[in-house]
Motif scaffolding. Structure first.
Motif, PDB file in Angstrom:
ATOM      1  N   ALA A  36       1.558  14.521   3.306  1.00  0.00           N
ATOM      2  CA  ALA A  36       2.278  15.262   2.251  1.00  0.00           C
ATOM      3  C   ALA A  36       3.296  14.344   1.572  1.00  0.00           C
ATOM      4  O   ALA A  36       3.472  14.377   0.347  1.00  0.00           O
ATOM      5  CB  ALA A  36       2.972  16.481   2.841  1.00  0.00           C
ATOM      6  N   ALA A  37       3.954  13.506   2.383  1.00  0.00           N
ATOM      7  CA  ALA A  37       4.938  12.564   1.836  1.00  0.00           C
ATOM      8  C   ALA A  37       4.254  11.567   0.898  1.00  0.00           C
ATOM      9  O   ALA A  37       4.806  11.189  -0.140  1.00  0.00           O
ATOM     10  CB  ALA A  37       5.646  11.828   2.972  1.00  0.00           C
ATOM     11  N   GLU A  38       3.018  11.172   1.251  1.00  0.00           N
ATOM     12  CA  GLU A  38       2.276  10.227   0.404  1.00  0.00           C
ATOM     13  C   GLU A  38       2.007  10.845  -0.967  1.00  0.00           C
ATOM     14  O   GLU A  38       2.142  10.194  -2.001  1.00  0.00           O
ATOM     15  CB  GLU A  38       0.957   9.840   1.085  1.00  0.00           C
ATOM     16  N   ASN A  39       1.662  12.131  -0.981  1.00  0.00           N
ATOM     17  CA  ASN A  39       1.434  12.831  -2.250  1.00  0.00           C
ATOM     18  C   ASN A  39       2.725  12.854  -3.074  1.00  0.00           C
ATOM     19  O   ASN A  39       2.719  12.558  -4.274  1.00  0.00           O
ATOM     20  CB  ASN A  39       0.955  14.259  -1.963  1.00  0.00           C
ATOM     21  N   ASN A  40       3.854  13.175  -2.428  1.00  0.00           N
ATOM     22  CA  ASN A  40       5.147  13.187  -3.128  1.00  0.00           C
ATOM     23  C   ASN A  40       5.492  11.812  -3.688  1.00  0.00           C
ATOM     24  O   ASN A  40       5.973  11.686  -4.810  1.00  0.00           O
ATOM     25  CB  ASN A  40       6.259  13.637  -2.177  1.00  0.00           C
ATOM     26  N   LEU A  41       5.246  10.780  -2.884  1.00  0.00           N
ATOM     27  CA  LEU A  41       5.551   9.408  -3.313  1.00  0.00           C
ATOM     28  C   LEU A  41       4.740   9.057  -4.562  1.00  0.00           C
ATOM     29  O   LEU A  41       5.279   8.514  -5.525  1.00  0.00           O
ATOM     30  CB  LEU A  41       5.237   8.419  -2.184  1.00  0.00           C
ATOM     31  N   THR A  42       3.455   9.393  -4.550  1.00  0.00           N
ATOM     32  CA  THR A  42       2.588   9.125  -5.696  1.00  0.00           C
ATOM     33  C   THR A  42       3.143   9.804  -6.946  1.00  0.00           C
ATOM     34  O   THR A  42       3.184   9.212  -8.033  1.00  0.00           O
ATOM     35  CB  THR A  42       1.152   9.634  -5.414  1.00  0.00           C
ATOM     36  N   LEU A  43       3.607  11.055  -6.794  1.00  0.00           N
ATOM     37  CA  LEU A  43       4.148  11.798  -7.934  1.00  0.00           C
ATOM     38  C   LEU A  43       5.469  11.198  -8.417  1.00  0.00           C
ATOM     39  O   LEU A  43       5.743  11.170  -9.622  1.00  0.00           O
ATOM     40  CB  LEU A  43       4.307  13.276  -7.570  1.00  0.00           C
ATOM     41  N   HIS A  44       6.283  10.691  -7.493  1.00  0.00           N
ATOM     42  CA  HIS A  44       7.513   9.985  -7.880  1.00  0.00           C
ATOM     43  C   HIS A  44       7.169   8.734  -8.690  1.00  0.00           C
ATOM     44  O   HIS A  44       7.796   8.452  -9.726  1.00  0.00           O
ATOM     45  CB  HIS A  44       8.306   9.580  -6.634  1.00  0.00           C
ATOM     46  N   LEU A  45       6.169   7.967  -8.226  1.00  0.00           N
ATOM     47  CA  LEU A  45       5.785   6.732  -8.926  1.00  0.00           C
ATOM     48  C   LEU A  45       5.236   7.035 -10.314  1.00  0.00           C
ATOM     49  O   LEU A  45       5.514   6.310 -11.272  1.00  0.00           O
ATOM     50  CB  LEU A  45       4.752   5.953  -8.102  1.00  0.00           C
ATOM     51  N   ARG A  46       4.483   8.138 -10.433  1.00  0.00           N
ATOM     52  CA  ARG A  46       3.952   8.530 -11.748  1.00  0.00           C
ATOM     53  C   ARG A  46       5.082   8.862 -12.715  1.00  0.00           C
ATOM     54  O   ARG A  46       5.040   8.541 -13.896  1.00  0.00           O
ATOM     55  CB  ARG A  46       3.035   9.746 -11.621  1.00  0.00           C
ATOM     56  N   LYS A  47       6.096   9.564 -12.200  1.00  0.00           N
ATOM     57  CA  LYS A  47       7.260   9.916 -13.039  1.00  0.00           C
ATOM     58  C   LYS A  47       7.965   8.640 -13.510  1.00  0.00           C
ATOM     59  O   LYS A  47       8.319   8.504 -14.678  1.00  0.00           O
ATOM     60  CB  LYS A  47       8.214  10.813 -12.262  1.00  0.00           C
ATOM     61  N   LEU A  48       8.192   7.696 -12.585  1.00  0.00           N
ATOM     62  CA  LEU A  48       8.866   6.445 -12.931  1.00  0.00           C
ATOM     63  C   LEU A  48       8.076   5.680 -13.993  1.00  0.00           C
ATOM     64  O   LEU A  48       8.647   5.104 -14.932  1.00  0.00           O
ATOM     65  CB  LEU A  48       9.061   5.577 -11.679  1.00  0.00           C
ATOM     66  N   GLU A  49       6.755   5.699 -13.846  1.00  0.00           N
ATOM     67  CA  GLU A  49       5.891   5.022 -14.823  1.00  0.00           C
ATOM     68  C   GLU A  49       6.013   5.689 -16.191  1.00  0.00           C
ATOM     69  O   GLU A  49       6.140   5.029 -17.207  1.00  0.00           O
ATOM     70  CB  GLU A  49       4.441   5.097 -14.310  1.00  0.00           C
ATOM     71  N   LYS A  50       6.018   7.042 -16.202  1.00  0.00           N
ATOM     72  CA  LYS A  50       6.152   7.805 -17.452  1.00  0.00           C
ATOM     73  C   LYS A  50       7.449   7.469 -18.167  1.00  0.00           C
ATOM     74  O   LYS A  50       7.520   7.438 -19.391  1.00  0.00           O
ATOM     75  CB  LYS A  50       6.138   9.308 -17.104  1.00  0.00           C
ATOM     76  N   GLU A  51       8.497   7.227 -17.372  1.00  0.00           N
ATOM     77  CA  GLU A  51       9.828   6.941 -17.938  1.00  0.00           C
ATOM     78  C   GLU A  51      10.037   5.458 -18.205  1.00  0.00           C
ATOM     79  O   GLU A  51      11.111   5.053 -18.642  1.00  0.00           O
ATOM     80  CB  GLU A  51      10.902   7.456 -16.980  1.00  0.00           C
ATOM     81  N   GLY A  52       9.016   4.641 -17.905  1.00  0.00           N
ATOM     82  CA  GLY A  52       9.123   3.196 -18.143  1.00  0.00           C
ATOM     83  C   GLY A  52      10.085   2.491 -17.217  1.00  0.00           C
ATOM     84  O   GLY A  52      10.659   1.453 -17.558  1.00  0.00           O
ATOM     85  N   LYS A  53      10.303   3.047 -16.016  1.00  0.00           N
ATOM     86  CA  LYS A  53      11.228   2.419 -15.067  1.00  0.00           C
ATOM     87  C   LYS A  53      10.488   1.434 -14.154  1.00  0.00           C
ATOM     88  O   LYS A  53      11.076   0.732 -13.399  1.00  0.00           O
ATOM     89  CB  LYS A  53      11.927   3.486 -14.224  1.00  0.00           C
ATOM     90  N   THR A  79       0.889  -1.165   0.000  1.00  0.00           N
ATOM     91  CA  THR A  79       0.000   0.000   0.000  1.00  0.00           C
ATOM     92  C   THR A  79       0.928   1.216   0.000  1.00  0.00           C
ATOM     93  O   THR A  79       2.101   1.116   0.385  1.00  0.00           O
ATOM     94  CB  THR A  79      -0.898   0.055   1.255  1.00  0.00           C
ATOM     95  N   SER A  80       0.406   2.382  -0.417  1.00  0.00           N
ATOM     96  CA  SER A  80       1.272   3.568  -0.468  1.00  0.00           C
ATOM     97  C   SER A  80       1.796   3.902   0.925  1.00  0.00           C
ATOM     98  O   SER A  80       2.950   4.300   1.084  1.00  0.00           O
ATOM     99  CB  SER A  80       0.536   4.760  -1.082  1.00  0.00           C
ATOM    100  N   MET A  81       0.976   3.719   1.984  1.00  0.00           N
ATOM    101  CA  MET A  81       1.433   4.058   3.338  1.00  0.00           C
ATOM    102  C   MET A  81       2.533   3.111   3.813  1.00  0.00           C
ATOM    103  O   MET A  81       3.460   3.529   4.498  1.00  0.00           O
ATOM    104  CB  MET A  81       0.245   4.081   4.317  1.00  0.00           C
ATOM    105  N   GLU A  82       2.470   1.838   3.410  1.00  0.00           N
ATOM    106  CA  GLU A  82       3.547   0.894   3.762  1.00  0.00           C
ATOM    107  C   GLU A  82       4.862   1.326   3.120  1.00  0.00           C
ATOM    108  O   GLU A  82       5.923   1.303   3.747  1.00  0.00           O
ATOM    109  CB  GLU A  82       3.178  -0.528   3.290  1.00  0.00           C
ATOM    110  N   LEU A  83       4.766   1.730   1.861  1.00  0.00           N
ATOM    111  CA  LEU A  83       5.955   2.183   1.129  1.00  0.00           C
ATOM    112  C   LEU A  83       6.515   3.457   1.753  1.00  0.00           C
ATOM    113  O   LEU A  83       7.735   3.603   1.914  1.00  0.00           O
ATOM    114  CB  LEU A  83       5.569   2.422  -0.338  1.00  0.00           C
ATOM    115  N   ILE A  84       5.625   4.357   2.143  1.00  0.00           N
ATOM    116  CA  ILE A  84       6.050   5.616   2.764  1.00  0.00           C
ATOM    117  C   ILE A  84       6.812   5.372   4.048  1.00  0.00           C
ATOM    118  O   ILE A  84       7.825   6.012   4.317  1.00  0.00           O
ATOM    119  CB  ILE A  84       4.814   6.504   3.032  1.00  0.00           C
ATOM    120  N   LYS A  85       6.339   4.436   4.847  1.00  0.00           N
ATOM    121  CA  LYS A  85       6.979   4.192   6.151  1.00  0.00           C
ATOM    122  C   LYS A  85       8.374   3.596   5.993  1.00  0.00           C
ATOM    123  O   LYS A  85       9.191   3.680   6.889  1.00  0.00           O
ATOM    124  CB  LYS A  85       6.071   3.336   7.025  1.00  0.00           C
TER     125      LYS A  85
END
Length: 273
Positions: free
Chosen positions: A256-273, A237-243
């Motif tokens: 706030a960290a959860e929002n940042n994490l989601t945006l990091h994951l979106r970037k990684l997805e966009k870049e195909g990582k 879950t996103s909260m497990e990853l955040i912790k």
């Protein structure tokens, strides 16, 4: 914590900062608004929040102290702590005609109304040049913090008015990390000497600051990738990853960290990582 910023301060021969008088956790000591130029009419960059009479008082004081008026108004992005003071300025500080108020358009484009006014924005585009006596400002499209974010290159000082793309202290929040990182890389390549930020003190080592922002985000991205690679096949879950990733972050900042994490994951997805 940075030292206390004066409400009105002449920062160079062509830049006067007027503090927005709206301190807070997101605005630091307040929104920085800037009067730019050397002549009797100056460009105003950003306008603070709505209904802050102290700011209007400070802006009037600065105009009187330096015996100047406002030529036009530029806003770096749509957030209310940058556009909110427009109506109060139009009502309380007259320049003999309607102000031209300019910004970059939202993406996708939508009609924007200036609160409390019948005025509409004049829309700029990347690369546009605005001039006043003693100052040349080139528009830089720097999306990421918002979809319409604009920085301005002050050619005469090789300085950047960075809006909320880069702050005088701490790190900035963003809506799209992929775009934000591209904007930071572009600003780094400009080799600017100085940054006049949207919040916080002047940044005198612009390149080191921008590189620091890039390095911070890259380190966080690598942490996320490491956790995912070490636990390949496992779902979180996103909260497990955040912790795991934000283990030093206080509990009250985890949302706030959860929002940042989601945006990091979106970037990684966009870049195909």
């Amino acid at each position: 914590m940075a030292s206390l910023l004066p409400r009105i301060e002449r920062l160079s021969s062509r830049v006067v900062r007027v503090l927005g008088c709206n301190p807070g956790p997101m605005t630091l000591q307040g929104t920085n608004t800037y009067l730019v130029g050397t002549g009797p009419r100056r460009i105003l960059i950003d306008t603070g929040e709505p209904a802050i009479p102290e700011y209007i008082g400070c802006l009037k004081q600065a105009l009187t102290d330096f015996n100047i008026s406002i030529q036009e108004i530029l806003v770096t992005h749509w957030h209310h702590d940058h556009t909110g003071g427009i109506s109060d300025i139009c009502r309380n500080i007259h320049n003999g005609s309607e102000y031209c108020i300019s910004k970059l358009p939202r993406t996708p484009h939508r009609e924007e109304i200036i609160e409390g006014e019948k005025l509409k924005y004049s829309y700029l585009k990347d690369g546009d040049v605005l001039k006043t006596e003693g100052a040349t400002l080139r528009v830089l499209y720097t999306p990421g913090h918002t979809d319409d974010h604009m920085a301005l290159h002050l050619v005469e000082e090789n300085a950047i008015f960075s809006g909320d793309c880069i702050l005088g202290e701490g790190t900035a929040v963003f809506e799209d990390l992929y775009d934000y990182m591209k904007s930071l890389e572009m600003l780094l390549q400009m080799q600017a000497d100085l940054i006049y930020p949207g919040h916080g003190p002047v940044v005198h080592d612009a390149r080191a600051k921008i590189q620091g922002y890039i390095s911070h985000r890259n380190a966080r991205e690598q942490q996320i990738l490491n956790v995912l690679q070490e636990n390949a096949g496992k779902s979180f879950t996103s909260m497990e990853l955040i912790k795991i990733v934000y283990k030093e972050t206080p509990e009250n900042l985890l949302i706030a960290a959860e929002n940042n994490l989601t945006l990091h994951l979106r970037k990684l997805e966009k870049e195909g990582k």
